[in-house]
Design an enzyme around this catalytic site. Sequence first.
Site, PDB file in Angstrom:
ATOM      1  N   HIS A   1      69.560 -35.647 -11.123  1.00  0.00           N
ATOM      2  CA  HIS A   1      68.815 -36.350 -12.189  1.00  0.00           C
ATOM      3  C   HIS A   1      68.485 -37.786 -11.770  1.00  0.00           C
ATOM      4  O   HIS A   1      69.079 -38.311 -10.836  1.00  0.00           O
ATOM      5  CB  HIS A   1      69.648 -36.335 -13.477  1.00  0.00           C
TER       6      HIS A   1
ATOM      7  N   SER B   1      66.260 -29.853 -17.651  1.00  0.00           N
ATOM      8  CA  SER B   1      66.595 -31.246 -17.957  1.00  0.00           C
ATOM      9  C   SER B   1      65.766 -32.238 -17.148  1.00  0.00           C
ATOM     10  O   SER B   1      65.608 -33.384 -17.546  1.00  0.00           O
ATOM     11  CB  SER B   1      68.081 -31.486 -17.709  1.00  0.00           C
TER      12      SER B   1
ATOM     13  N   ASP C   1      75.876 -37.507  -9.522  1.00  0.00           N
ATOM     14  CA  ASP C   1      74.781 -36.603  -9.870  1.00  0.00           C
ATOM     15  C   ASP C   1      73.565 -37.030  -9.049  1.00  0.00           C
ATOM     16  O   ASP C   1      72.959 -38.075  -9.322  1.00  0.00           O
ATOM     17  CB  ASP C   1      74.499 -36.715 -11.371  1.00  0.00           C
TER      18      ASP C   1
END
Length: 410
Positions: free
Chosen positions: A385, A142, A382
């Site tokens: 990311h 990702s 998070d």
Amino acid sequence: MKPRPSPDRQIQALFPFALGSILVLGGVRLVLDNLRSRHGNVNGIFDRRMGPRMFVPEGDRIKDECNVFEGRWIWDNVSYPLYREESCPYLVKQVTCLKNGRPDSYYQNWRWQPSGCNLPRFHPLMMLEMLRGKRIMFVGDSLQRAQFDSLVCLLQSAIPQGRKSLKRIPPRKIFKIEDYDISIEYYWAPFIVESISDNATNHTVRKRMVRLDSVASHTKYWNGVDVLVFESYVWWMYKPVINASYGTPFIVREYNVTTAYRLALETWANWLEANINPQTQKVFFMSMSPTHLWSWEWKPGSNENCFSESHPIEGPYWGTGSNLEIMGILHDVLKGLKINVTLLNITQLSEYRKDAHTSVFTERKGKLLTKEQKADPKRFADCIHWCLPGVPDAWNEILYAYLLKDYQNK
Ligand SMILES: *[C@@H]1O[C@H](CO)[C@@H](O)[C@H](O)[C@H]1NC(C)=O
Ligand SMILES: *[C@@H]1O[C@H](CO)[C@@H](O)[C@H](O)[C@H]1NC(C)=O
Ligand SMILES: *[C@@H]1O[C@H](CO)[C@@H](O)[C@H](O)[C@H]1NC(C)=O
Ligand SMILES: *[C@@H]1O[C@H](CO)[C@@H](O)[C@H](O)[C@H]1NC(C)=O
Ligand SMILES: *[C@@H]1O[C@H](CO)[C@@H](O)[C@H](O)[C@H]1NC(C)=O
Ligand SMILES: *[C@@H]1O[C@H](CO)[C@@H](O)[C@H](O)[C@H]1NC(C)=O
Ligand SMILES: *[C@@H]1O[C@H](CO)[C@@H](O)[C@H](O)[C@H]1NC(C)=O
């Protein structure tokens, strides 16, 4: 004295965060707001008839001796961001931090400044010229998808409506630009080699098993691609050991992650040597994208994470999440290759950016965090990311600089 986790615990700690937030392709929804670009439309600035070589001043290219990965972030709210969150209709919810409620936008206003030279300014039309008639593919997890998303946003405002399209055909995302016959693609392969996590829309997350000796199921997609950009790291770092198989007979057993990573890269390297034509194809490898899971690493005595950070770290800084042994393996394998693979060593520059992660202004399993989850950043932030616009744009500016250097040397 704050407790420091043992290296093992750190490796384990890396993943649970990634777990909830590594977004499955199937969950990606296109935000189809058709807001017109207010920024970055360069059609008016450059005249296509002038020819590509005229776009870029001669001095505006990186010198061979310049290490573009060494430098610092400079506040620049005049030229940055290079595009606006709301003007790129292809951004996924996961990364639109402002829309998701982030109160500050400082993270968008930093420019990476190498110590020894300047990066060329990113010109969308120049990039389109360089990629004319070509396929470029980002292969990885990702984080690599964020780099794909970033490149699409960096370019899309220069292309008129109706002359561009984004399709999701798992395991790929494909952005096509008709007038230039360009295909910009993303390919889900979190370990690069084959694994049981290869289904882009429905992958096992906790249970993992890697086939260290095979890339066969992926390569029909990689064959013939003009520019390949690989990346693989965070999925390996779940535990110090990983279930894997190698060779015949087919036996699954636990391997040290470092041993497994080396074997996997060697398998990949063998494929490259047998299949890449260095005259016509280019290969890049992105070094690991750093995480900011433990604030005591940059703020001794604290016990938080990247949440509420609003400024970059002023160096020197290297987090323990960026494993140097893995870095060394990467170095060895690339050095041993018979073809040139360019390492874009973006780890250090990204290490400084504790302020630029999606934190709680993101989604989990396809849903934006709830108010309650947002109020609990220790559990829900998070710190793997990145928001877009943001750090992955700088990675693409560097990729652009390398492609440009090559193009001008021809
Ligand atoms: C840009 O940053 C400077 C220095 O921090 C500040 O004074 C100025 O108001 C900012 N401009 C905009 C448009 O945000
Ligand atoms: C995902 O795969 C698992 C097993 O691989 C299966 O049990 C599950 O039903 C699948 N989920 C969906 C949504 O297809
Ligand atoms: C991946 O999983 C989805 C959902 O379970 C399934 O429909 C699809 O066929 C799978 N893809 C592959 C290539 O196995
Ligand atoms: C490897 O697989 C075995 C059997 O399924 C399991 O018990 C073990 O926990 C797995 N190891 C790792 C590191 O996941
Ligand atoms: C795995 O790593 C540990 C610690 O680094 C080491 O003692 C052990 O020998 C390694 N095992 C293998 C099979 O490489
Ligand atoms: C990448 O850069 C870091 C320092 O910025 C260095 O320690 C590391 O060895 C480099 N990696 C490779 C593979 O050269
Ligand atoms: C790799 O790149 C270097 C520097 O750009 C060049 O000198 C060398 O000839 C290249 N090697 C191959 C095998 O293409």
